[in-house]
Scaffold this motif. Sequence first.
Motif, PDB file in Angstrom:
ATOM      1  N   LYS A 188       0.841  -1.211   0.000  1.00 35.62           N
ATOM      2  CA  LYS A 188       0.000   0.000   0.000  1.00 35.62           C
ATOM      3  C   LYS A 188       0.875   1.259   0.000  1.00 35.62           C
ATOM      4  O   LYS A 188       0.542   2.268  -0.637  1.00 35.62           O
ATOM      5  CB  LYS A 188      -0.915  -0.019   1.231  1.00 35.62           C
ATOM      6  N   LEU A 189       1.987   1.191   0.715  1.00 42.38           N
ATOM      7  CA  LEU A 189       2.861   2.359   0.841  1.00 42.38           C
ATOM      8  C   LEU A 189       3.642   2.660  -0.431  1.00 42.38           C
ATOM      9  O   LEU A 189       3.776   3.828  -0.824  1.00 42.38           O
ATOM     10  CB  LEU A 189       3.831   2.131   2.008  1.00 42.38           C
ATOM     11  N   LEU A 190       4.172   1.640  -1.098  1.00 40.23           N
ATOM     12  CA  LEU A 190       5.091   1.867  -2.211  1.00 40.23           C
ATOM     13  C   LEU A 190       4.479   2.665  -3.362  1.00 40.23           C
ATOM     14  O   LEU A 190       5.122   3.597  -3.872  1.00 40.23           O
ATOM     15  CB  LEU A 190       5.643   0.526  -2.708  1.00 40.23           C
ATOM     16  N   PRO A 191       3.249   2.366  -3.825  1.00 35.56           N
ATOM     17  CA  PRO A 191       2.686   3.198  -4.897  1.00 35.56           C
ATOM     18  C   PRO A 191       2.442   4.635  -4.451  1.00 35.56           C
ATOM     19  O   PRO A 191       2.609   5.570  -5.233  1.00 35.56           O
ATOM     20  CB  PRO A 191       1.358   2.495  -5.228  1.00 35.56           C
ATOM     21  N   HIS A 192       2.052   4.801  -3.186  1.00 41.46           N
ATOM     22  CA  HIS A 192       1.844   6.146  -2.650  1.00 41.46           C
ATOM     23  C   HIS A 192       3.159   6.920  -2.642  1.00 41.46           C
ATOM     24  O   HIS A 192       3.198   8.106  -2.995  1.00 41.46           O
ATOM     25  CB  HIS A 192       1.269   6.046  -1.235  1.00 41.46           C
ATOM     26  N   ALA A 193       4.238   6.249  -2.248  1.00 44.81           N
ATOM     27  CA  ALA A 193       5.548   6.900  -2.236  1.00 44.81           C
ATOM     28  C   ALA A 193       6.015   7.215  -3.652  1.00 44.81           C
ATOM     29  O   ALA A 193       6.549   8.297  -3.921  1.00 44.81           O
ATOM     30  CB  ALA A 193       6.558   5.999  -1.526  1.00 44.81           C
ATOM     31  N   ALA A 194       5.817   6.275  -4.577  1.00 45.78           N
ATOM     32  CA  ALA A 194       6.239   6.488  -5.956  1.00 45.78           C
ATOM     33  C   ALA A 194       5.530   7.673  -6.587  1.00 45.78           C
ATOM     34  O   ALA A 194       6.125   8.422  -7.374  1.00 45.78           O
ATOM     35  CB  ALA A 194       5.993   5.224  -6.777  1.00 45.78           C
ATOM     36  N   ALA A 195       4.260   7.866  -6.236  1.00 43.94           N
ATOM     37  CA  ALA A 195       3.503   9.003  -6.765  1.00 43.94           C
ATOM     38  C   ALA A 195       4.083  10.336  -6.300  1.00 43.94           C
ATOM     39  O   ALA A 195       3.846  11.374  -6.919  1.00 43.94           O
ATOM     40  CB  ALA A 195       2.039   8.893  -6.344  1.00 43.94           C
ATOM     41  N   GLN A 196       4.859  10.300  -5.214  1.00 45.52           N
ATOM     42  CA  GLN A 196       5.503  11.502  -4.700  1.00 45.52           C
ATOM     43  C   GLN A 196       6.951  11.628  -5.181  1.00 45.52           C
ATOM     44  O   GLN A 196       7.671  12.533  -4.767  1.00 45.52           O
ATOM     45  CB  GLN A 196       5.491  11.491  -3.166  1.00 45.52           C
ATOM     46  N   GLY A 197       7.374  10.710  -6.038  1.00 46.23           N
ATOM     47  CA  GLY A 197       8.723  10.758  -6.571  1.00 46.23           C
ATOM     48  C   GLY A 197       9.731   9.917  -5.816  1.00 46.23           C
ATOM     49  O   GLY A 197      10.928   9.992  -6.102  1.00 46.23           O
ATOM     50  N   LEU A 198       9.261   9.114  -4.862  1.00 43.34           N
ATOM     51  CA  LEU A 198      10.163   8.258  -4.081  1.00 43.34           C
ATOM     52  C   LEU A 198      10.169   6.859  -4.696  1.00 43.34           C
ATOM     53  O   LEU A 198       9.349   6.011  -4.347  1.00 43.34           O
ATOM     54  CB  LEU A 198       9.707   8.200  -2.615  1.00 43.34           C
ATOM     55  N   ARG A 199      11.086   6.638  -5.605  1.00 41.77           N
ATOM     56  CA  ARG A 199      11.196   5.339  -6.280  1.00 41.77           C
ATOM     57  C   ARG A 199      12.554   4.729  -5.940  1.00 41.77           C
ATOM     58  O   ARG A 199      13.591   5.323  -6.227  1.00 41.77           O
ATOM     59  CB  ARG A 199      11.044   5.495  -7.791  1.00 41.77           C
ATOM     60  N   LEU A 200      12.525   3.564  -5.340  1.00 43.38           N
ATOM     61  CA  LEU A 200      13.747   2.876  -4.972  1.00 43.38           C
ATOM     62  C   LEU A 200      13.906   1.619  -5.815  1.00 43.38           C
ATOM     63  O   LEU A 200      12.964   1.168  -6.460  1.00 43.38           O
ATOM     64  CB  LEU A 200      13.751   2.543  -3.472  1.00 43.38           C
ATOM     65  N   ASP A 201      15.097   1.039  -5.777  1.00 49.65           N
ATOM     66  CA  ASP A 201      15.379  -0.143  -6.590  1.00 49.65           C
ATOM     67  C   ASP A 201      14.845  -1.421  -5.962  1.00 49.65           C
ATOM     68  O   ASP A 201      14.583  -2.393  -6.673  1.00 49.65           O
ATOM     69  CB  ASP A 201      16.891  -0.277  -6.806  1.00 49.65           C
ATOM     70  N   HIS A 202      14.701  -1.434  -4.640  1.00 51.35           N
ATOM     71  CA  HIS A 202      14.236  -2.651  -3.976  1.00 51.35           C
ATOM     72  C   HIS A 202      13.660  -2.287  -2.615  1.00 51.35           C
ATOM     73  O   HIS A 202      14.081  -1.319  -1.982  1.00 51.35           O
ATOM     74  CB  HIS A 202      15.390  -3.638  -3.805  1.00 51.35           C
ATOM     75  N   ALA A 203      12.672  -3.066  -2.178  1.00 54.48           N
ATOM     76  CA  ALA A 203      12.055  -2.861  -0.863  1.00 54.48           C
ATOM     77  C   ALA A 203      11.798  -4.216  -0.226  1.00 54.48           C
ATOM     78  O   ALA A 203      11.189  -5.094  -0.844  1.00 54.48           O
ATOM     79  CB  ALA A 203      10.746  -2.078  -0.985  1.00 54.48           C
ATOM     80  N   VAL A 204      12.255  -4.384   1.009  1.00 51.87           N
ATOM     81  CA  VAL A 204      12.059  -5.620   1.761  1.00 51.87           C
ATOM     82  C   VAL A 204      11.128  -5.340   2.932  1.00 51.87           C
ATOM     83  O   VAL A 204      11.352  -4.388   3.695  1.00 51.87           O
ATOM     84  CB  VAL A 204      13.400  -6.178   2.284  1.00 51.87           C
ATOM     85  N   ALA A 205      10.089  -6.153   3.066  1.00 55.56           N
ATOM     86  CA  ALA A 205       9.174  -6.051   4.208  1.00 55.56           C
ATOM     87  C   ALA A 205       9.618  -7.028   5.289  1.00 55.56           C
ATOM     88  O   ALA A 205      10.319  -8.004   5.026  1.00 55.56           O
ATOM     89  CB  ALA A 205       7.744  -6.353   3.775  1.00 55.56           C
ATOM     90  N   THR A 206       9.178  -6.760   6.507  1.00 55.58           N
ATOM     91  CA  THR A 206       9.678  -7.540   7.637  1.00 55.58           C
ATOM     92  C   THR A 206       9.266  -9.008   7.593  1.00 55.58           C
ATOM     93  O   THR A 206       9.937  -9.861   8.169  1.00 55.58           O
ATOM     94  CB  THR A 206       9.216  -6.902   8.958  1.00 55.58           C
ATOM     95  N   ASP A 207       8.170  -9.328   6.894  1.00 55.33           N
ATOM     96  CA  ASP A 207       7.746 -10.727   6.813  1.00 55.33           C
ATOM     97  C   ASP A 207       8.138 -11.386   5.495  1.00 55.33           C
ATOM     98  O   ASP A 207       7.709 -12.503   5.193  1.00 55.33           O
ATOM     99  CB  ASP A 207       6.244 -10.856   7.044  1.00 55.33           C
ATOM    100  N   ASP A 208       8.987 -10.726   4.707  1.00 53.72           N
ATOM    101  CA  ASP A 208       9.464 -11.334   3.466  1.00 53.72           C
ATOM    102  C   ASP A 208      10.460 -12.456   3.732  1.00 53.72           C
ATOM    103  O   ASP A 208      10.660 -13.331   2.885  1.00 53.72           O
ATOM    104  CB  ASP A 208      10.144 -10.284   2.582  1.00 53.72           C
ATOM    105  N   LEU A 209      11.107 -12.419   4.884  1.00 54.33           N
ATOM    106  CA  LEU A 209      12.202 -13.335   5.185  1.00 54.33           C
ATOM    107  C   LEU A 209      11.892 -14.156   6.426  1.00 54.33           C
ATOM    108  O   LEU A 209      11.386 -13.630   7.412  1.00 54.33           O
ATOM    109  CB  LEU A 209      13.504 -12.555   5.407  1.00 54.33           C
ATOM    110  N   LYS A 210      12.233 -15.420   6.405  1.00 53.48           N
ATOM    111  CA  LYS A 210      11.953 -16.294   7.537  1.00 53.48           C
ATOM    112  C   LYS A 210      12.820 -16.012   8.763  1.00 53.48           C
ATOM    113  O   LYS A 210      12.357 -16.191   9.893  1.00 53.48           O
ATOM    114  CB  LYS A 210      12.095 -17.762   7.124  1.00 53.48           C
ATOM    115  N   PRO A 211      14.090 -15.605   8.612  1.00 52.72           N
ATOM    116  CA  PRO A 211      14.897 -15.416   9.822  1.00 52.72           C
ATOM    117  C   PRO A 211      14.321 -14.385  10.794  1.00 52.72           C
ATOM    118  O   PRO A 211      14.562 -14.460  11.982  1.00 52.72           O
ATOM    119  CB  PRO A 211      16.248 -14.942   9.272  1.00 52.72           C
ATOM    120  N   GLY A 212      13.576 -13.403  10.280  1.00 46.66           N
ATOM    121  CA  GLY A 212      13.007 -12.392  11.157  1.00 46.66           C
ATOM    122  C   GLY A 212      13.468 -11.008  10.766  1.00 46.66           C
ATOM    123  O   GLY A 212      14.205 -10.810   9.813  1.00 46.66           O
ATOM    124  N   GLY A 213      13.010 -10.039  11.542  1.00 42.88           N
ATOM    125  CA  GLY A 213      13.308  -8.649  11.239  1.00 42.88           C
ATOM    126  C   GLY A 213      14.437  -8.102  12.083  1.00 42.88           C
ATOM    127  O   GLY A 213      15.336  -8.811  12.516  1.00 42.88           O
TER     128      GLY A 213
END
Length: 280
Positions: free
Chosen positions: A145-170
């Motif tokens: 939900k956040l990434l498209p909102h940020a992109a509309a403001q000109g905040l475009r990054l190459d990669h984004a990792v969410a805390t539950d994307d990875l099994k080891p934890g945050g």
Amino acid sequence: MQATPYRYTRHYQGLVQAVVFDWAGTLVDFGSFAPTQVLIDAFAGFGIEISLAEARLPMGLAKWDHIQALGRQAGVDARWQAKFGRSMSKEDVDALYAAFMPLQIERVAEYSAAIPGATTVLGNLRERRIKLGSCSGYPRVVMDKLLPHAAAQGLRLDHAVATDDLKPGGRPGPWMALANVIELGVGELAACIKVDDTVPGIEEGLAAGMWTVGLSLSGNETGLTLSELRALGPDAIQRHRQRATAKLAQAGAHYVIDSIADLLPVIDAIEARLVRGERP
């Protein structure tokens, strides 16, 4: 025949290759209100009042862990026991998390205006061919939900990792930061910088072997909106800056600046240290 031990020390002496950013309080959401205010509302739904200061203490952790840590605070635990006759259980954390998530998804964009200077700094880093990564205590459903909102403001990054994307934890583990390194194809951890407004975020960068930059005024440690901060006098702002700087520096931050708007001179300083063969 006994083997002769040799010590070989390799020092990277190049430029910064990647910066990994936090989101709330770093790129968007001046004062970091989206996570904290929604947590207050989620607890209120269970008849438990928590303060903004209490909600901020575990900031930077994954949200399930944040709720659990919040429930373990002495004051919150006392209120929970007074209402339910026991301390918060894992099942209670699950229930609070289930109540929290729809609110967070619904309201994250409401709080996530770009922090002044963020788009300019990202544009400058791109011109310097520095790769742009990010990670967050937000789970994937909130990040989506956040990434498209940020992109509309000109905040475009190459990669984004969410805390539950990875099994080891945050956080404070290194995994989200290192996942950015892998995805971005960066071969030198010493060429990477982690930028964050929270202690767990600084610890994450250090655990990953990166340079770390803390943010004293735009994020969780000061916890004021931009208008609230601007309404203060210079002495009051300096007190907030000193208190937040001391906490982030104690956590191990190599540099502490007011906000992302002040990042570019730090990039230059780190590159000068890298050329001299220094490491994080």
